[in-house]
Design an enzyme around this catalytic site. Structure first.
Site, mmCIF file in Angstrom:
data_model
loop_
_atom_site.group_PDB
_atom_site.id
_atom_site.type_symbol
_atom_site.label_atom_id
_atom_site.label_comp_id
_atom_site.label_asym_id
_atom_site.label_seq_id
_atom_site.Cartn_x
_atom_site.Cartn_y
_atom_site.Cartn_z
ATOM 1 N N THR A 286 2.476 -13.356 11.399
ATOM 2 C CA THR A 286 3.331 -12.975 12.213
ATOM 3 C C THR A 286 4.041 -14.021 13.326
ATOM 4 O O THR A 286 5.187 -13.844 13.387
ATOM 5 C CB THR A 286 2.696 -12.040 13.133
ATOM 6 N N GLN B 274 12.386 -14.724 6.161
ATOM 7 C CA GLN B 274 11.103 -15.581 6.191
ATOM 8 C C GLN B 274 10.802 -15.796 4.714
ATOM 9 O O GLN B 274 10.270 -14.898 3.977
ATOM 10 C CB GLN B 274 10.188 -14.514 6.841
ATOM 11 N N LYS C 57 30.333 23.560 2.488
ATOM 12 C CA LYS C 57 30.256 22.021 2.785
ATOM 13 C C LYS C 57 31.805 21.850 3.192
ATOM 14 O O LYS C 57 32.654 22.577 3.147
ATOM 15 C CB LYS C 57 29.880 21.290 1.280
ATOM 16 N N SER D 170 38.992 42.483 -5.065
ATOM 17 C CA SER D 170 37.961 41.868 -5.589
ATOM 18 C C SER D 170 38.097 41.607 -6.941
ATOM 19 O O SER D 170 38.714 42.269 -7.783
ATOM 20 C CB SER D 170 36.940 43.164 -5.494
ATOM 21 N N LYS E 89 8.895 -1.074 2.636
ATOM 22 C CA LYS E 89 8.286 -0.128 3.388
ATOM 23 C C LYS E 89 9.235 0.342 4.803
ATOM 24 O O LYS E 89 9.034 1.652 4.986
ATOM 25 C CB LYS E 89 6.959 -0.906 3.968
ATOM 26 N N GLY F 115 -6.526 -6.292 16.086
ATOM 27 C CA GLY F 115 -7.072 -7.339 17.060
ATOM 28 C C GLY F 115 -7.482 -6.802 18.210
ATOM 29 O O GLY F 115 -7.118 -5.815 18.823
ATOM 30 N N ARG G 174 0.788 -1.143 -0.019
ATOM 31 C CA ARG G 174 0.007 -0.050 0.084
ATOM 32 C C ARG G 174 0.726 1.285 -0.028
ATOM 33 O O ARG G 174 0.150 2.453 -0.105
ATOM 34 C CB ARG G 174 -1.010 0.126 0.998
ATOM 35 N N TYR H 146 30.334 30.464 -2.119
ATOM 36 C CA TYR H 146 30.258 29.030 -1.967
ATOM 37 C C TYR H 146 31.592 28.667 -1.483
ATOM 38 O O TYR H 146 32.731 29.029 -1.983
ATOM 39 C CB TYR H 146 30.199 28.315 -3.549
HETATM 40 C C1 UD1 Z 1 -1.312 -6.881 13.452
HETATM 41 C C2 UD1 Z 1 -1.777 -7.870 14.654
HETATM 42 C C3 UD1 Z 1 -3.345 -7.314 15.116
HETATM 43 C C4 UD1 Z 1 -2.931 -5.803 15.501
HETATM 44 C C5 UD1 Z 1 -2.170 -4.856 14.393
HETATM 45 C C6 UD1 Z 1 -1.558 -3.601 15.137
HETATM 46 C C7 UD1 Z 1 -1.496 -10.322 14.156
HETATM 47 C C8 UD1 Z 1 -2.058 -11.371 13.678
HETATM 48 N N1 UD1 Z 1 -2.250 -9.279 14.026
HETATM 49 O O1 UD1 Z 1 -2.278 -7.194 12.425
HETATM 50 O O2 UD1 Z 1 -3.723 -7.962 16.149
HETATM 51 O O3 UD1 Z 1 -4.036 -4.940 15.924
HETATM 52 O O4 UD1 Z 1 -1.089 -5.756 13.844
HETATM 53 O O5 UD1 Z 1 -1.215 -2.876 13.879
HETATM 54 O O6 UD1 Z 1 -0.199 -10.083 14.437
HETATM 55 N N2 UD1 Z 1 5.095 -9.624 8.940
HETATM 56 C C9 UD1 Z 1 6.038 -10.439 8.577
HETATM 57 N N3 UD1 Z 1 5.565 -11.737 8.032
HETATM 58 C C10 UD1 Z 1 4.480 -12.080 7.777
HETATM 59 C C11 UD1 Z 1 3.448 -11.273 8.166
HETATM 60 C C12 UD1 Z 1 3.666 -10.234 8.769
HETATM 61 O O7 UD1 Z 1 7.161 -9.963 8.621
HETATM 62 O O8 UD1 Z 1 4.237 -13.180 7.202
HETATM 63 C C13 UD1 Z 1 5.397 -8.586 9.472
HETATM 64 C C14 UD1 Z 1 4.771 -7.058 8.725
HETATM 65 O O9 UD1 Z 1 5.856 -6.741 7.977
HETATM 66 C C15 UD1 Z 1 4.489 -6.232 9.729
HETATM 67 C C16 UD1 Z 1 3.885 -6.933 11.024
HETATM 68 O O10 UD1 Z 1 4.484 -8.468 10.948
HETATM 69 O O11 UD1 Z 1 5.556 -5.579 10.165
HETATM 70 C C17 UD1 Z 1 2.435 -7.139 10.931
HETATM 71 O O12 UD1 Z 1 1.717 -7.555 9.883
HETATM 72 P P1 UD1 Z 1 0.548 -7.094 9.350
HETATM 73 O O13 UD1 Z 1 -0.016 -7.817 8.338
HETATM 74 O O14 UD1 Z 1 0.849 -5.462 9.238
HETATM 75 O O15 UD1 Z 1 -0.466 -7.390 10.512
HETATM 76 P P2 UD1 Z 1 -1.857 -6.652 10.848
HETATM 77 O O16 UD1 Z 1 -2.994 -7.384 9.988
HETATM 78 O O17 UD1 Z 1 -1.768 -5.240 10.563
#
Ligand code: UD1
Ligand code: CA
Length: 486
Positions: free
Chosen positions: A84, A78, A337, A409, A25, A144, A18, A352
């Site tokens: 997560t 990963q 600089k 000058s 990001k 969540g 996004r 400069y």
């Molecule tokens: C997550 C939480 C949610 C919370 C919200 C807060 C979980 C399941 N959910 O949701 O409860 O309210 O954040 O902002 O944890 N990432 C990885 N690998 C993956 C998936 C995610 O590295 O396979 C990283 C992403 O880069 C990011 C973070 O984990 O930095 C969170 O992932 P994201 O998909 O943004 O979770 P949310 O749906 O926002």
């Protein structure tokens, strides 16, 4: 209590689609520092001995940035984006080393403070097995929900899996969690993917802990601190929050910001006491301004050091490596600089100054240029203490100007100027006495002749004469053909 050890796992394997950007990001910046660097700074501030950053399979840039910002950090990949908890387990190798506390932090929450990370660790130190950071957002959609029973946290329900009743809960998961190292793997390995998205949710750790009779607790913080960044608009919002934090901290420390909303600071900007910053000043990374210096309106500073009581601008630019001595003065439209600008030295309008050294008390006139670049290499200019460079001079580096020397000058200086000497390097002035009078006479005479000729019906002499065509073999040939056609 003996010191507890801590591993911080930073999740940065998300795609960040996004952001609509070619850049990962977590490498976007707020307050002159990448999101990742902000998080790693908080991690360091929380007294963690180890950091592990989890990156996606094609995230070499993120891995490189991690090594630059925190060389001691480990990078784990990963390979598949499966949630997560799955991401946390990519750092299994580090977890297995055995730490007292494990912190899990999202790489896209740059406003998290070291203080809050320490609070989470504190909850583990006081006996909890899991501590989750909660907040109460204005709009909880998408987050969540933290489900509590008395002061116990019993589960986290992802928005998409939550019942209508659970969705009315406004205490939400900020995404940060601390786990007791001893039982972390035990809990994490029990997390499954039986949900809508077939992902391994870290948030399930709470219900599992409850099942295992391990205590989980929720701590609360402000929405600002757990602000996650998914879009460019959210990036700008975070920038705003961070700028106000930095401005408030600067004013709190004794800096005068005349119009704080127009001054942009970097996370590492260092401003001394009684420094005055006028409106519309932008600080890039790596700037230190010592006590009592004044930065006038519309200046841009980056990688520079401004000495005590110095004055900069208005409309000046300090680039990386500029080091201004105490009480020195840099005027408007001056760029400096790489190099030292001595104590009490001055540079006037439109100069400069680059790759050199300006001695104490030297005076650089308006329009002076250090010609430091020959198209291939950079060269140094050295100006001695108390030297005076006349306006509009070009100092062609490498060149040295001795102490207390003068440069006239408009000079182009290519050779060393000895101490105390006057150097003049320009075309000598020639005065033609009476020239203006002579010209006036000639003009009157020409006018009179023109008048007389027009009366006599002759063409005016002043009419432009037709240029005579140059006769070449070709033009003659062309004429001939033209004639024959006629
Ligand atoms: C997550 C939480 C949610 C919370 C919200 C807060 C979980 C399941 N959910 O949701 O409860 O309210 O954040 O902002 O944890 N990432 C990885 N690998 C993956 C998936 C995610 O590295 O396979 C990283 C992403 O880069 C990011 C973070 O984990 O930095 C969170 O992932 P994201 O998909 O943004 O979770 P949310 O749906 O926002
Ligand atoms: Ca998110």
């Amino acid at each position: 209590m003996s010191k507890r050890t801590c591993l911080a796992i930073v999740l940065a394997a998300g795609e960040g689609a996004r952001m609509r950007s070619a850049r990962p990001k977590v490498l976007h910046a707020v307050a002159g520092r990448s999101l990742l660097a902000h998080v790693l700074a908080a991690v360091r501030g929380a007294g963690t001995e180890r950091a592990a950053v989890v990156v996606g399979p094609d995230a070499q840039a993120v891995a490189d940035a991690t090594r630059r910002v925190l060389p001691s950090a480990d990078v784990f990949v990963q390979h598949e984006r499966r949630g997560t908890a799955h991401a946390v387990l990519a750092a299994r190798g580090a977890i297995e080393e055995g730490f007292d506390d494990i912190l899990v932090i999202f790489g896209d929450t740059p406003l998290i403070s070291a203080e809050t990370l320490r609070r989470l660790r504190g909850a583990i130190a006081s006996g909890a097995s899991i501590a989750v950071l909660g907040f109460r957002p204005a709009d909880p959609t998408g987050y969540g929900r933290l489900i509590t029973n008395g002061h116990r946290l019993v589960a986290i329900r992802e928005h998409r899996d939550a019942s209508d009743l659970e969705r009315t809960i406004n205490l939400c998961n900020g995404g940060l969690m601390a786990l007791r190292g001893e039982c972390a793997l035990d809990v994490l390995d029990r997390i499954g993917d039986r949900n809508d998205k077939r992902e391994f949710y870290l948030t399930d750790a709470v219900a599992i802990a409850e099942h295992m009779a391990l205590e989980a607790v929720a701590l609360e913080t402000s929405e600002d601190e757990v602000r996650g960044i998914n879009t460019k608009a959210q990036l700008a919002e975070a920038e705003d929050v961070l700028q106000w934090r930095l401005r408030d901290a600067a004013m709190e420390a004794g800096v005068t910001l005349v119009a704080p909303e127009t001054v942009f600071l970097c996370a590492d900007t260092k401003l001394g006491r009684d420094v005055v910053i006028e409106p519309n000043v932008v600080f890039g990374p790596g700037v230190t301004v010592d006590d009592e210096a004044v930065i006038h309106a519309f200046c841009h500073l980056e990688g520079a050091h401004v000495g005590k009581g110095a004055s900069v601008g208005p409309f000046a630019r300090l680039r990386p490596g500029a080091r201004l001595g105490a009480k020195s003065r840099i005027g408007n439209f001056v760029e400096v600089k790489e190099g030292e600008f001595g104590e009490g030295a001055k540079a006037g309008h439109l100069a400069y100054i680059g790759d050199g050294k300006v001695g104490a008390g030297a005076n650089i006139g308006a329009g002076t240029i250090f010609c430091n670049y020959d198209g291939k290499n950079k060269h140094r200019t050295e100006i001695g203490a108390g030297a005076f460079i006349g306006s509009n001079s070009a100092l062609v580096a490498p060149v040295k100007i001795g102490d207390a020397a003068y440069v006239g000058s408009g000079s182009v200086i290519t050779d060393e100027v000895p101490a105390g000497a006057l150097a003049i390097g320009r075309g000598r002035q020639v005065n033609k006495l009476g020239w203006a009078q002579g010209r006036a006479k000639a003009e009157t005479k020409a006018k009179a002749e023109t008048k007389a000729e027009t009366k006599a019906g002759k063409p005016a002499k002043t009419a432009p004469a037709k240029p005579k065509p140059v006769k070449t073999a070709k033009t003659t040939a062309r004429r001939k053909t033209a004639k024959t056609k006629r």
